[in-house]
Design a protein around this motif. Structure first.
Motif, PDB file in Angstrom:
ATOM      1  N   VAL A  42      40.088  38.979  34.788  1.00  0.00           N
ATOM      2  CA  VAL A  42      40.860  39.498  35.918  1.00  0.00           C
ATOM      3  C   VAL A  42      39.915  39.616  37.111  1.00  0.00           C
ATOM      4  O   VAL A  42      38.693  39.544  36.968  1.00  0.00           O
ATOM      5  CB  VAL A  42      41.546  40.846  35.610  1.00  0.00           C
ATOM      6  N   ASN A  43      40.487  39.796  38.292  1.00  0.00           N
ATOM      7  CA  ASN A  43      39.670  39.887  39.498  1.00  0.00           C
ATOM      8  C   ASN A  43      40.056  41.117  40.309  1.00  0.00           C
ATOM      9  O   ASN A  43      40.744  42.015  39.801  1.00  0.00           O
ATOM     10  CB  ASN A  43      39.775  38.590  40.317  1.00  0.00           C
ATOM     11  N   ALA A  44      39.627  41.155  41.551  1.00  0.00           N
ATOM     12  CA  ALA A  44      39.843  42.347  42.380  1.00  0.00           C
ATOM     13  C   ALA A  44      41.314  42.690  42.556  1.00  0.00           C
ATOM     14  O   ALA A  44      41.655  43.849  42.837  1.00  0.00           O
ATOM     15  CB  ALA A  44      39.189  42.141  43.754  1.00  0.00           C
ATOM     16  N   ASP A  45      42.196  41.712  42.358  1.00  0.00           N
ATOM     17  CA  ASP A  45      43.627  41.965  42.569  1.00  0.00           C
ATOM     18  C   ASP A  45      44.188  43.033  41.645  1.00  0.00           C
ATOM     19  O   ASP A  45      45.245  43.612  41.935  1.00  0.00           O
ATOM     20  CB  ASP A  45      44.423  40.673  42.386  1.00  0.00           C
ATOM     21  N   VAL A  46      43.516  43.316  40.533  1.00  0.00           N
ATOM     22  CA  VAL A  46      44.026  44.321  39.601  1.00  0.00           C
ATOM     23  C   VAL A  46      44.046  45.709  40.240  1.00  0.00           C
ATOM     24  O   VAL A  46      44.781  46.599  39.801  1.00  0.00           O
ATOM     25  CB  VAL A  46      43.197  44.326  38.298  1.00  0.00           C
ATOM     26  N   TRP A  47      43.310  45.880  41.343  1.00  0.00           N
ATOM     27  CA  TRP A  47      43.232  47.175  42.025  1.00  0.00           C
ATOM     28  C   TRP A  47      44.175  47.257  43.223  1.00  0.00           C
ATOM     29  O   TRP A  47      44.102  48.211  44.008  1.00  0.00           O
ATOM     30  CB  TRP A  47      41.803  47.430  42.491  1.00  0.00           C
ATOM     31  N   ARG A  48      45.081  46.312  43.366  1.00  0.00           N
ATOM     32  CA  ARG A  48      45.891  46.228  44.582  1.00  0.00           C
ATOM     33  C   ARG A  48      46.832  47.416  44.761  1.00  0.00           C
ATOM     34  O   ARG A  48      47.244  47.712  45.897  1.00  0.00           O
ATOM     35  CB  ARG A  48      46.686  44.923  44.596  1.00  0.00           C
ATOM     36  N   ASP A  49      47.185  48.115  43.696  1.00  0.00           N
ATOM     37  CA  ASP A  49      48.033  49.300  43.815  1.00  0.00           C
ATOM     38  C   ASP A  49      47.228  50.589  43.886  1.00  0.00           C
ATOM     39  O   ASP A  49      47.814  51.677  43.965  1.00  0.00           O
ATOM     40  CB  ASP A  49      49.008  49.375  42.633  1.00  0.00           C
ATOM     41  N   ASP A 275      50.038  55.859  40.143  1.00  0.00           N
ATOM     42  CA  ASP A 275      50.516  57.141  40.662  1.00  0.00           C
ATOM     43  C   ASP A 275      49.758  58.315  40.068  1.00  0.00           C
ATOM     44  O   ASP A 275      49.665  59.379  40.690  1.00  0.00           O
ATOM     45  CB  ASP A 275      52.012  57.290  40.392  1.00  0.00           C
ATOM     46  N   ILE A 276      49.207  58.128  38.870  1.00  0.00           N
ATOM     47  CA  ILE A 276      48.400  59.174  38.243  1.00  0.00           C
ATOM     48  C   ILE A 276      46.915  58.943  38.505  1.00  0.00           C
ATOM     49  O   ILE A 276      46.161  59.878  38.795  1.00  0.00           O
ATOM     50  CB  ILE A 276      48.672  59.235  36.730  1.00  0.00           C
ATOM     51  N   LEU A 277      46.487  57.696  38.423  1.00  0.00           N
ATOM     52  CA  LEU A 277      45.071  57.382  38.584  1.00  0.00           C
ATOM     53  C   LEU A 277      44.578  57.676  39.992  1.00  0.00           C
ATOM     54  O   LEU A 277      43.485  58.236  40.174  1.00  0.00           O
ATOM     55  CB  LEU A 277      44.828  55.905  38.236  1.00  0.00           C
ATOM     56  N   ASN A 278      45.365  57.315  40.996  1.00  0.00           N
ATOM     57  CA  ASN A 278      44.890  57.453  42.381  1.00  0.00           C
ATOM     58  C   ASN A 278      44.564  58.896  42.760  1.00  0.00           C
ATOM     59  O   ASN A 278      43.502  59.159  43.346  1.00  0.00           O
ATOM     60  CB  ASN A 278      45.912  56.853  43.349  1.00  0.00           C
TER      61      ASN A 278
END
Length: 291
Positions: A42-49, A275-278
């Protein structure tokens, strides 16, 4: 190959000496810095949310396409052993002159982060690990065959060609069990197309896979008692690969660690439950979530 999410921020190519990596930078330049480290394929896109909420809360977010098989720039001269990739993370902090950094890591990226915590933590201020390879589990049993297959010439090409269909991409042995919610097509394309299209990326992936061994995570674990900065272990309650016992063992070793179980999440916590992680990340770095 694919359009990258604008939410990740401004793209740039950063020279790390032995290689260059694509980096995305978002948020205020004077905000607390969060650097993200994702897993294999996977790449940086996994963090898009994740990035947009943190930026709204005042953080500076730096994501990168680390050379783990879904990256955009070949790295033929880089040391792609796990300690070598961990050193690249440290080099990025050095090159960008980042201090008191919060590292947020997932999956294979958690193993690399543990190695960095054990070998070069000077610029790291705190760490959040979501479900990650740890101790004897590098990789989980279902993905161990990737290591063996990488020693066979041409096998990585066969693996990538075997993931051409959405059905294949969503099998348990690929991306299917990493999240509760099926990954959307555009995200899957971002992950699988680089290695499918580029022989150089496949060669990088094979070089990394051939050196994966739990001696690296076990050696890191033997030194983690020296990492006395805050660590949050945010573990998916429904993870299929990394049992909560791994987080409990890490918490026993690390001097300043605590565990938060994330409901409704498997391995890809940043996709399943941003929603929980952020809010967890914002709290860890001393910022308040904005509603």
């Amino acid at each position: 190959m694919t359009t990258r999410p604008a939410a990740l921020g401004t793209p740039q190519i950063v020279d790390l000496g032995t290689c260059a990596v694509q980096v995305f930078d978002a948020g205020p330049g004077d905000g607390p810095v969060v650097v993200f480290v994702q897993g294999l394929l996977v790449n940086a896109d996994v963090w898009r949310d994740v990035v947009p909420d943190l930026v709204a809360g005042g953080a500076r977010c730096i994501t990168a396409d680390w050379p783990l098989g879904a990256h955009s720039i070949p790295t033929p001269d880089a040391d792609l052993t796990p300690p070598g990739v961990a050193a690249l993370i440290g080099s990025l902090l050095d090159v960008l002159d980042l201090n008191d950094v919060t590292i947020v890591a997932n999956d294979t990226g958690g193993a690399l982060t543990q190695i960095l915590m054990a070998t070069g933590p000077q610029r790291v201020g705190r760490v959040l690990l979501t479900p990650s390879d740890s101790f004897e589990m590098f990789f989980p049993p279902m993905f161990k065959p990737l290591v063996w297959m990488a020693h066979v010439p041409g096998a990585v090409w066969v693996i990538e060609q075997g993931m051409r269909t959405r059905f294949a991409q969503r099998r348990p042995t690929s991306f299917g069990w990493l999240s509760l919610t099926p990954l959307p097509d555009d995200l899957l394309d971002s992950f699988v197309l680089p290695a499918r299209k580029s022989r150089a990326i496949r060669k990088d992936l094979a070089r990394f896979l051939r050196t994966v061994h739990n001696r690296h995570t076990l050696e890191a674990a033997s030194k983690l008692h020296n990492f006395d900065k805050p660590v949050l272990l945010a573990w998916g309650a429904e993870d299929r690969f990394f049992p909560l016992s791994l987080a409990e063992r890490l918490a026993e070793i690390l001097p300043d660690a605590r565990i938060e179980v994330v409901p409704g999440a498997r391995t890809l916590v940043p996709f399943d439950r941003p929603d929980i992680l952020n809010p967890m990340i914002l709290s860890l770095i001393g910022l308040d979530a904005r509603t």
